[in-house]
Design a protein around this motif. Structure first.
Motif, short mmCIF file in Angstrom:
data_model
loop_
_atom_site.label_atom_id
_atom_site.label_comp_id
_atom_site.label_asym_id
_atom_site.label_seq_id
_atom_site.Cartn_x
_atom_site.Cartn_y
_atom_site.Cartn_z
N TRP A 7 9.84 -31.81 29.67
CA TRP A 7 9.58 -32.56 28.44
C TRP A 7 10.45 -31.97 27.35
N ARG A 23 6.10 -33.12 20.75
CA ARG A 23 6.39 -33.12 22.18
C ARG A 23 6.71 -34.54 22.61
N ASP A 65 8.23 -37.07 25.94
CA ASP A 65 8.54 -37.21 27.36
C ASP A 65 10.04 -37.45 27.54
#
Length: 320
Positions: A213, A224, A226
């Motif tokens: 990630w 954060r 993906d």
């Protein structure tokens, strides 16, 4: 002087002493080769006038052979480490004043169709074949390559694989190639800028990851995101502009890193190049965007002097 300052001072003096001793050792070895080894080995070695890795993956040689070598039917550069050998054809020809010269370019790396050299130190020899007879000459490197100034610099690693190659020499002056694996890192492949956001394609070198990630960090904030496959050995992450609006009037600088459970945190950047100022050479345009429900801002992707990718977000003046 306080304890930490005293320690730092001692370390600085020790580092300076090591540098002086190293410079003296290099000078001593060069003098020894010029005045001792070179006269003794003049008829048994080829003296290199040039040896360097220019593009990060091709070693270029130019040498003068002893006149007794003549013009062979075939000449090869032989890389040897233990029982493993790789050969690349070289060109031998007559130069001015009836000298015998040799030129060769040795591509390194099996992925590129070159010599599949593994990590370690590789001996280099010139093999000459005339009819059924053959002769092998060491390549003597009296002076090591000297770094040059200018907007570009010698490549430190292959731009394709990240593997590192450099020209070295033994105690007696024989040239050798030192190979090392790619350093673990995340190399930016492409940055696509649009009003809806910024997409960054990158590849990983020198490491393998499981379920990676991306993290965007700025001024204590951490987002954060993906990542998803974008092609062979390539990943893609989308910059979340709607969550990156500056909280204050001053600009916020966002750094990007790739993370996983199996590897250390790696900054996204562009390092496999030969330019000295990536900030200036790899400049990218800025865009003005208005994320939904947020104030308008200017987004500027760029590279730091160290080659790390950074996205600067600034409130537009009229936004207050």
């Amino acid at each position: 002087m306080s304890g930490p300052n005293r320690t730092a001072g001692l370390r600085g003096r020790a580092a300076a002493l090591r540098q002086r001793l190293y410079a003296r050792a290099v000078d001593w070895r060069s003098r020894l080769m010029l005045h001792v080894f070179l006269p003794l080995r003049a008829q048994r070695t080829a003296r290199l006038h040039y040896a360097a890795v220019l593009d990060g993956q091709t070693v270029n040689f130019h040498a003068e052979l002893p006149r007794s070598a003549g013009l062979p039917d075939r000449a090869d550069i032989v890389l040897r480490r233990g029982r493993v050998r790789h050969r690349t054809e070289a060109r031998v020809y007559r130069g001015s004043a009836d000298t015998v010269l040799m030129d060769a370019a040795v591509l390194l790396g099996a992925e590129l169709g070159g010599a599949p050299v593994a990590d370690g130190r590789w001996k280099v020899r010139l093999r000459l074949r005339q009819g059924r007879r053959s002769r092998t000459l060491p390549l003597l490197l009296v002076e090591p390559p000297v770094p040059y100034d200018g907007p570009t610099k010698p490549m430190q690693a292959s731009p394709v694989t990240g593997a590192r190659y450099r020209v070295g020499r033994s105690v007696t002056g024989n040239v050798r190639i030192v190979a090392a694996a790619a350093r673990p890192g995340a190399e930016v492949v492409k940055v696509h800028i649009a009003h809806s956001g910024i997409e960054v394609d990158f590849r990983l070198l020198g490491t393998e990851v499981t379920d990676p990630w991306a993290e965007f960090t700025a001024s204590g904030r951490r987002l954060r995101q993906d990542v998803r496959p974008a092609g062979p050995d390539t990943w893609r992450v989308t910059v979340p502009l709607d969550e990156m609006t500056p909280r204050k009037a001053r600009p916020e600088h966002w750094d990007v890193a790739v993370c996983s459970q199996t590897t250390r945190r790696m900054r996204l950047g562009r390092r496999l190049h030969d330019v000295r100022n990536p900030l200036r050479v790899f400049a990218m345009r800025s865009i003005a965007v208005t994320p939904r429900g947020q104030a308008p801002m200017i987004v500027q992707p760029r590279y730091t002097p160290a080659g790390n990718l950074r996205v600067t977000c600034t409130r537009m003046p009229e936004a207050g």
